[in-house]
Design an enzyme around this catalytic site. Structure first.
Site, mmCIF file in Angstrom:
data_model
loop_
_atom_site.group_PDB
_atom_site.id
_atom_site.type_symbol
_atom_site.label_atom_id
_atom_site.label_comp_id
_atom_site.label_asym_id
_atom_site.label_seq_id
_atom_site.Cartn_x
_atom_site.Cartn_y
_atom_site.Cartn_z
ATOM 1 N N CYS A 206 6.704 -37.005 1.694
ATOM 2 C CA CYS A 206 5.336 -37.637 1.627
ATOM 3 C C CYS A 206 4.829 -37.178 3.308
ATOM 4 O O CYS A 206 5.274 -37.291 4.205
ATOM 5 C CB CYS A 206 5.720 -39.100 1.981
ATOM 6 N N HIS A 207 3.428 -36.805 2.929
ATOM 7 C CA HIS A 207 2.764 -36.381 4.470
ATOM 8 C C HIS A 207 1.089 -36.462 4.098
ATOM 9 O O HIS A 207 0.472 -36.555 5.088
ATOM 10 C CB HIS A 207 3.138 -35.046 4.670
#
Ligand code: UD1
Ligand code: UDP
Length: 366
Positions: A206-207
């Protein structure tokens, strides 16, 4: 012919590995590549590790520009890249994808009338709130050669009235995936080091700023991963942006059941991807890699640029609702097709170099 290639972020080092290797294979042909690293990603595990592992030459210039707002970062890169381009006088500036480094290089080159070749041209999410969508639209608009990975990206450009200089070359990440397929198999020890069984865990990343910078969206992903981890191991190589935001929003404790690890090298990541039962991600590159290795993917976004992965039944878009994430991981039930190959044949890099070599914009300048 001299190419100045501009990279700055993790996925760009991986993409550049394909073309840089093809340049080296043509040594003696008069083709020279000068690599410029803007510095956007700078931690060892976000940058150096890829140069070492993928055999990319060290950058000739590292501008050491990172952090700050989009305007400040892009502005500083623009100024520094202009100086590099004036000194280097390239025939082409080669850019990848949709980061702030891509945008800065496109702006600097276009003001100096240096032809730009854009790898991954034509991708669209149709979500103008994403910084990447703005970056890629501007980069495409300024590019002489639009090097498209997929038929869908060609269609996107056609809908915008752009057909000149547009070429279907295939996906450079697929080139890299094929080239390193066997090397990644040697990284198997990682699984036992992490206590993971093949096909017995979920791999998550997740980014995306749209998720990490909004506490409610990030909490959705956190709770979804925590729920999934109640039933099977979840490993999360964590991007520095996400670590910082989890701490800032006080969400770290809610990830207690999830195995958080530092970002890993490319070959380690491929090993994790190939052996995962399911991948949960908001990464563009990882959605594709899940498809390359035929691992079901649950994407925590509402739209994707890589629509082929969804059409082929290997990817579902669930957004950041925790219940939707859990449901999709439990029953990734759609018709998965094995007979489609939308990302080319693993030779995109050579097609790119051939196009650069024969294009009149470059030959005029030689
Ligand atoms: C950038 C790209 C995104 C791409 C992603 C790949 C833009 C607008 N976004 O997002 O499209 O998907 O890279 O990973 O260009 N940081 C570190 N160490 C590092 C790198 C970053 O600590 O080595 C931290 C810094 O606090 C930085 C933050 O992460 O401010 C965000 O980094 P930045 O490069 O601005 O954006 P990414 O989220 O990495
Ligand atoms: N990747 C990696 N180590 C990690 C996470 C990702 O090597 O810890 C690789 C991944 O295999 C893919 C690329 O980085 O090749 C994707 O980059 P990222 O998710 O940062 O950006 P995006 O593709 O979304 O722009």
């Amino acid at each position: 012919m001299k190419i100045v290639t501009v990279v700055g972020a993790r996925p760009q080092f991986i993409k550049a590995a394909a073309v840089s290797r093809a340049v080296l294979a043509r040594s003696g042909s008069g083709l020279v590549e000068v690599l410029v690293h803007t510095g956007q990603h700078y931690d060892k595990m976000m940058s150096d590790v890829f140069f070492e592992e993928l055999g990319i030459n060290a950058p000739a210039h590292n501008l050491a520009i990172a952090g700050g707002g989009h305007g400040a970062m892009t502005g500083r890169m623009l100024e520094a890249l202009e100086r590099v381009f004036i000194d280097e006088r390239p025939d082409w500036v080669l850019i990848y994808g949709d980061t702030n480094s891509t945008l800065a290089a496109a702006l600097a080159a276009s003001k100096l009338h240096i032809p730009i070749a854009h790898v991954e041209a034509g991708l669209r999410s149709f979500n103008m709130r994403m910084p990447e969508e703005v970056n890629r639209i501007v980069a495409d608009r300024l590019s002489t050669l639009l090097l498209c990975p997929t038929e869908a990206s060609i269609s996107n450009l056609r809908r915008e009235g752009v057909t000149d200089g547009v070429h279907l070359v295939g996906d450079v990440m697929y080139d890299v995936a094929l080239h390193f397929a066997h090397a990644a198999d040697e990284h198997h020890a990682l699984l036992s080091q992490l206590g993971l069984r093949p096909k017995g865990f979920v791999l998550a990343t997740c980014h995306r700023a749209e998720t990490t910078d909004d506490p409610a969206q990030l909490a959705g992903v956190v709770d979804g991963l925590a729920d999934i981890a109640r039933h099977q191991p979840v490993v999360l190589p964590i991007h520095p942006r996400t670590r910082a935001k989890l701490t800032e929003f006080g969400l770290m404790d809610r990830l207690a059941g999830v195995q958080l690890i530092e970002p890993v090298s490319y070959l380690d990541m491929v090993t994790l991807e190939k052996n995962a039962a399911v991948i949960v991600t908001d990464s563009g590159g990882i959605q594709k890699e899940a498809f390359f290795y035929r691992v079901p993917c649950v994407t925590t976004r509402r739209e994707t640029e890589w629509v082929e992965t969804v059409d082929a039944g290997w990817n579902v878009l669930v957004g950041t609702d925790s219940k939707a994430m859990v449901a999709a991981v439990e029953s990734h039930a759609s018709q998965q097709r094995f007979d489609v190959q939308p990302y080319g044949d693993g030779d995109a890099a050579n097609r790119i170099l051939d196009l650069l070599r024969v294009h009149p914009a470059a030959t005029r300048r030689q």
